[in-house]
Design a protein around this motif. Structure first.
Motif, PDB file in Angstrom:
ATOM      1  N   UNK A  60       0.841  -1.199   0.000  1.00 45.77           N
ATOM      2  CA  UNK A  60       0.000   0.000   0.000  1.00 45.77           C
ATOM      3  C   UNK A  60       0.875   1.247   0.000  1.00 45.77           C
ATOM      4  N   UNK A  61       1.959   1.233   0.776  1.00 46.45           N
ATOM      5  CA  UNK A  61       2.902   2.358   0.750  1.00 46.45           C
ATOM      6  C   UNK A  61       3.472   2.538  -0.660  1.00 46.45           C
ATOM      7  N   UNK A  62       3.889   1.437  -1.269  1.00 46.06           N
ATOM      8  CA  UNK A  62       4.491   1.513  -2.598  1.00 46.06           C
ATOM      9  C   UNK A  62       3.498   2.023  -3.635  1.00 46.06           C
ATOM     10  N   UNK A  63       2.238   1.631  -3.511  1.00 47.60           N
ATOM     11  CA  UNK A  63       1.230   2.085  -4.467  1.00 47.60           C
ATOM     12  C   UNK A  63       1.170   3.604  -4.506  1.00 47.60           C
ATOM     13  N   UNK A  64       1.162   4.231  -3.334  1.00 44.96           N
ATOM     14  CA  UNK A  64       1.067   5.692  -3.300  1.00 44.96           C
ATOM     15  C   UNK A  64       2.409   6.365  -3.586  1.00 44.96           C
ATOM     16  N   UNK A  65       3.504   5.771  -3.134  1.00 44.51           N
ATOM     17  CA  UNK A  65       4.812   6.360  -3.416  1.00 44.51           C
ATOM     18  C   UNK A  65       5.100   6.378  -4.916  1.00 44.51           C
ATOM     19  N   UNK A  66       4.574   5.408  -5.637  1.00 47.42           N
ATOM     20  CA  UNK A  66       4.811   5.302  -7.080  1.00 47.42           C
ATOM     21  C   UNK A  66       3.583   5.690  -7.903  1.00 47.42           C
ATOM     22  N   UNK A  67       2.647   6.389  -7.281  1.00 49.51           N
ATOM     23  CA  UNK A  67       1.385   6.694  -7.948  1.00 49.51           C
ATOM     24  C   UNK A  67       1.623   7.584  -9.165  1.00 49.51           C
ATOM     25  N   UNK A  68       1.072   7.173 -10.295  1.00 48.70           N
ATOM     26  CA  UNK A  68       1.200   7.933 -11.536  1.00 48.70           C
ATOM     27  C   UNK A  68      -0.197   8.184 -12.084  1.00 48.70           C
ATOM     28  N   UNK A  69      -0.671   9.409 -11.953  1.00 56.23           N
ATOM     29  CA  UNK A  69      -2.028   9.722 -12.367  1.00 56.23           C
ATOM     30  C   UNK A  69      -2.253   9.530 -13.860  1.00 56.23           C
ATOM     31  N   UNK A  70      -1.195   9.628 -14.630  1.00 54.99           N
ATOM     32  CA  UNK A  70      -1.342   9.513 -16.079  1.00 54.99           C
ATOM     33  C   UNK A  70      -1.692   8.093 -16.530  1.00 54.99           C
ATOM     34  N   UNK A  71      -1.472   7.106 -15.672  1.00 55.33           N
ATOM     35  CA  UNK A  71      -1.791   5.736 -16.044  1.00 55.33           C
ATOM     36  C   UNK A  71      -3.292   5.479 -16.043  1.00 55.33           C
ATOM     37  N   UNK A  72      -4.054   6.310 -15.337  1.00 57.67           N
ATOM     38  CA  UNK A  72      -5.499   6.088 -15.252  1.00 57.67           C
ATOM     39  C   UNK A  72      -6.307   7.333 -15.577  1.00 57.67           C
ATOM     40  N   UNK A  73      -5.659   8.415 -15.947  1.00 55.57           N
ATOM     41  CA  UNK A  73      -6.352   9.655 -16.303  1.00 55.57           C
ATOM     42  C   UNK A  73      -5.939  10.104 -17.700  1.00 55.57           C
ATOM     43  N   UNK A  74      -6.757  10.950 -18.310  1.00 50.76           N
ATOM     44  CA  UNK A  74      -6.373  11.579 -19.569  1.00 50.76           C
ATOM     45  C   UNK A  74      -5.192  12.520 -19.320  1.00 50.76           C
ATOM     46  N   UNK A  75      -4.276  12.594 -20.293  1.00 53.02           N
ATOM     47  CA  UNK A  75      -3.155  13.522 -20.167  1.00 53.02           C
ATOM     48  C   UNK A  75      -2.691  13.965 -21.555  1.00 53.02           C
ATOM     49  N   UNK A  76      -1.926  15.054 -21.565  1.00 55.02           N
ATOM     50  CA  UNK A  76      -1.378  15.598 -22.805  1.00 55.02           C
ATOM     51  C   UNK A  76       0.115  15.318 -22.831  1.00 55.02           C
ATOM     52  N   UNK A  77       0.575  14.682 -23.892  1.00 52.27           N
ATOM     53  CA  UNK A  77       1.972  14.304 -24.087  1.00 52.27           C
ATOM     54  C   UNK A  77       2.559  15.242 -25.144  1.00 52.27           C
ATOM     55  N   UNK A  78       3.660  15.936 -24.808  1.00 52.23           N
ATOM     56  CA  UNK A  78       4.260  16.854 -25.770  1.00 52.23           C
ATOM     57  C   UNK A  78       5.774  16.922 -25.561  1.00 52.23           C
ATOM     58  N   UNK A  79       6.442  17.569 -26.505  1.00 54.50           N
ATOM     59  CA  UNK A  79       7.899  17.736 -26.471  1.00 54.50           C
ATOM     60  C   UNK A  79       8.610  16.388 -26.362  1.00 54.50           C
ATOM     61  N   UNK A  80       8.091  15.429 -27.110  1.00 54.02           N
ATOM     62  CA  UNK A  80       8.711  14.107 -27.135  1.00 54.02           C
ATOM     63  C   UNK A  80       8.715  13.403 -25.801  1.00 54.02           C
ATOM     64  N   UNK A  81       7.766  13.751 -24.957  1.00 58.06           N
ATOM     65  CA  UNK A  81       7.663  13.117 -23.644  1.00 58.06           C
ATOM     66  C   UNK A  81       8.319  13.901 -22.529  1.00 58.06           C
ATOM     67  N   UNK A  82       8.965  15.007 -22.878  1.00 55.23           N
ATOM     68  CA  UNK A  82       9.589  15.827 -21.828  1.00 55.23           C
ATOM     69  C   UNK A  82       8.546  16.594 -21.020  1.00 55.23           C
TER      70      UNK A  82
END
Length: 259
Positions: A60-82
């Motif tokens: 459970x600690x690891x889940x939140x420490x490594x939480x990445x909102x982009x894996x489950x939410x819409x996001x905008x990717x630009x500048x080649x991922x930068x």
């Protein structure tokens, strides 16, 4: 109000998943049931959480420490991922305290072990980490605040006879435990508690056993009978029920989507 969530149980009746991960991390769709529960509280303005950890608390600690909102939410990717820009944020304004409350502790002992993190809180909430609802939470809290009860919880109608509840017309609990009958109102969690609760929980006590009996004797335990959606995830069958609901978009506990 702070929200205490009991996340430390072994989840033995959901062994298909809980042999490898703790039950609060079992997914509904893309996210764990724990996330859904916390998102529900956050929607109602309660974003300060205390997680009572036990079995596989490291995950459970690891889940939140490594939480990445982009894996489950819409996001905008630009500048080649930068540059990554989430369209919305889920947990940015959440505050989460992680507390190891022991591998084999019961609910009452887990609550006692986070008491120091509740100093200064006249009232707080607590809940199991395996059940979701569309309960109007702030109405539930307001009912409790208007009373002189030390604790309150919701009850739901079921054919089970575990943690059954009888109450008077004002919602004051008159008996609690194994009761007779063909249909029951049972404890469904979503506790509202005053600091006085710690005067009723002794070392070794299970929260809804000895402490609740003491509260009933003093007419300090309140129940809110709720007829709306409530569903636990205690077995593999109930996990499948949640998955099917999520797949067809029938998710009444996602009150944040409705608004």
């Amino acid at each position: 109000m702070k929200v205490v969530l009991f996340c430390g149980g072994l989840g033995t009746r959901l062994r298909e998943h809980s042999d490898t991960i703790p039950k609060p991390l079992v997914n509904i769709g893309y996210r764990p049931i724990l996330w859904h529960l916390m998102r529900y509280y956050a929607h109602h303005g309660h974003k300060d959480f205390i997680l009572c950890l036990g079995y596989r608390g490291d995950m459970i600690r690891e889940f939140f420490l490594n939480y990445n909102e982009c894996l489950t939410n819409d996001f905008v990717f630009s500048e080649g991922g930068r540059k990554i820009e989430p369209v919305r944020s889920d947990i940015q304004d959440w505050r989460i305290t992680f507390v190891d409350t022991g591998l084999h502790a019961n609910i009452g002992q887990r609550l006692r072990r986070v008491r120091e993190y509740l100093k200064g809180e006249d009232m707080f909430m607590a809940n199991y980490a395996d059940g979701l609802t569309d309960l109007p939470l702030n109405d539930h809290i307001a009912q409790f605040q208007r009373s002189d009860a030390v604790a309150s919880f919701i009850a739901v109608r079921t054919s089970q006879s575990f943690h059954c509840v009888h109450s008077d017309d004002n919602g004051t609990v008159t008996s609690f435990g194994q009761l007779s009958g063909s249909e029951f109102w049972i404890n469904a969690g979503y506790f509202c508690l005053r600091q006085d609760i710690f005067d009723y929980v002794e070392e070794g006590d299970e929260l809804v056993e000895q402490p609740f009996k003491r509260l009933i004797e003093r007419k300090k335990l309140l129940v809110n009978r709720y007829g709306g959606f409530w569903q636990q995830m205690d077995t593999f069958k109930e996990k499948i029920t949640y998955d099917r609901m999520e797949a067809r978009g029938d998710c009444p506990w996602m009150v944040w989507r409705k608004s």
